[in-house]
Design a protein around this motif. Sequence first.
Motif, PDB file in Angstrom:
ATOM      1  N   SER A  43       0.840  -1.195   0.000  1.00 50.94           N
ATOM      2  CA  SER A  43       0.000   0.000   0.000  1.00 50.94           C
ATOM      3  C   SER A  43       0.871   1.239   0.000  1.00 50.94           C
ATOM      4  O   SER A  43       1.963   1.256   0.578  1.00 50.94           O
ATOM      5  CB  SER A  43      -0.945   0.020   1.211  1.00 50.94           C
ATOM      6  N   PRO A  58       0.114   5.848  -0.289  1.00 46.70           N
ATOM      7  CA  PRO A  58      -0.952   6.845  -0.346  1.00 46.70           C
ATOM      8  C   PRO A  58      -1.625   6.833  -1.721  1.00 46.70           C
ATOM      9  O   PRO A  58      -0.960   6.622  -2.740  1.00 46.70           O
ATOM     10  CB  PRO A  58      -0.210   8.156  -0.097  1.00 46.70           C
ATOM     11  N   SER A  96      -2.636   9.027  -3.654  1.00 41.29           N
ATOM     12  CA  SER A  96      -2.056   9.981  -4.603  1.00 41.29           C
ATOM     13  C   SER A  96      -0.735   9.501  -5.185  1.00 41.29           C
ATOM     14  O   SER A  96      -0.298   9.991  -6.233  1.00 41.29           O
ATOM     15  CB  SER A  96      -1.837  11.326  -3.908  1.00 41.29           C
ATOM     16  N   SER A  97      -0.081   8.533  -4.522  1.00 37.93           N
ATOM     17  CA  SER A  97       1.229   8.053  -4.970  1.00 37.93           C
ATOM     18  C   SER A  97       1.149   6.816  -5.859  1.00 37.93           C
ATOM     19  O   SER A  97       2.180   6.323  -6.323  1.00 37.93           O
ATOM     20  CB  SER A  97       2.112   7.721  -3.754  1.00 37.93           C
ATOM     21  N   GLY A 119      -5.567   2.633  -1.644  1.00 37.37           N
ATOM     22  CA  GLY A 119      -4.118   2.622  -1.780  1.00 37.37           C
ATOM     23  C   GLY A 119      -3.470   1.265  -1.777  1.00 37.37           C
ATOM     24  O   GLY A 119      -2.240   1.159  -1.732  1.00 37.37           O
ATOM     25  N   GLY A 135       5.171   3.806   2.001  1.00 40.19           N
ATOM     26  CA  GLY A 135       4.111   2.815   1.973  1.00 40.19           C
ATOM     27  C   GLY A 135       4.380   1.659   2.915  1.00 40.19           C
ATOM     28  O   GLY A 135       5.257   1.711   3.781  1.00 40.19           O
TER      29      GLY A 135
END
Length: 487
Positions: free
Chosen positions: A366, A368, A370-371, A401, A438
């Motif tokens: 996992s 974020p 947005s990443s 995520g 992550g």
Amino acid sequence: MESVERNDTLNPLTRELPQRVSDRIRDIVGERGILTDPADTAPYLSDWRGAYKGKAALVVRPASTAEVSGVLALCHQEGIPVVTQGGNTGLCGGSMPDASGRQIVLSLNRLNRIRNIDAANDTLVAEAGCILADVQNAAREVGRLFPLSMGSEGSCTIGGNLATNAGGIAVLRYGNMRDLTLGIEVVLPDGRIWDGLRGLRKDNTGYDLKHLFIGSEGSLGVITAAVLKLYPLPTEKAVAFAALPSPEAAIELFKHLRSLCGPRLTGFELMSRMSLDFVLRHMAGCTDPMAEPHPWYLLIELTDSSPTANLRELIETGLMGPLEDGQVLDAVIAADEAQAAALWKLREGISEAQNFEGPSIKHDISVPVSSIPGFIDKASAALSNEIPGIRLVCYGHVGDGNLHFNLSKPPDSENADFRAQAGRIGRVVYDVVAQFTGSISAEHGLGQSKRQDIVRYKSDLELELMRSIKGLLDPKAIMNPGKVLPD
């Protein structure tokens, strides 16, 4: 020299366990509670994929919390290691004994009662051996939803879900198992029982102890029952399958639909074209819903408990603008439940379909939300440089995520050669995960497969605190040794 009594000799049926101990366990759980015949014990000594195998001194199947308590008290006194097992559907070897034959497998599959349902409080009390699908059905019978859902729900158990803090396909709306649990009952390593079965949504009376045990993979104690949250039963659903040019487009669409649909957005599943290709090639009855192939796909589900929610109209509205500006290349919306199930089958068949393509190296990570695009780009490039021709099977719960970042071997490579590179490939993937702050395990736990890896990705202080908690609750280190914590 002190003489040895006859009942201290090794039992030939129970490997390294003294006869007097196995006799006492038999007294606690009864004849039905002990398995010794190899044909009976075999299912408990190999995981469902055959990836992890072990031996056990005994397979013990208690039928009550009191029996679990009695077995653990005895094992604590005698220093006998205990491996707790639920549905045995894990992917990291967390419920497998080692090869020594000295450990006891404690199966909870006889603790399978629904103790209570309180529809007014929206709670259900289930024992650890309850099958997840049975809990879902029990909630449905009183017009409620228990929202935890995953491919193994017909065989995984509530205890295993708690032990690994299971996620699944509805985390976006409802959260992980930790979020779905109000209270638990736990037998500590020394046999003491903590009754924390409180159906309260507000309880600020000190440390919230249940969170120590949820996600601990049986290394701190044995969860025997839990108070689970229920929700209104959805009465309307809309499912869409959308083609996209890139993961970046998926994140933009997620933000757009989240703003438009709010909590109705229940599922948001990303999959690569190679993932879909494998399903179409190997899973019977699956067809491509699009007229031509595209790089990436999303499966989107909206749910609501209002019969006038007009979810189909809402999802059509949500896709219209992105289709016009090219963020979405094509889309289909299920006309009925059968079509919705067919679209979900494309997503749920990926893991099984990949097995037909030879050995695969699987990562449950996992980052974020947005990443996600940056992670996929960077990890894909790094792996292509490391192993030319490697095939990326990337799919998962992009709304929370969590990606299943799986690799299939290059078509012209040897199976053994590819398997031998698992450690090197994992290091490449996990190093990129770390660059995006992550986690190397999003929902499968650490088990035995990832416990050494965390040394590289957790701070010394974090590991020290984890070991301190383990030492406090399990000072004799009898609970699930060789799992979660690194050597």
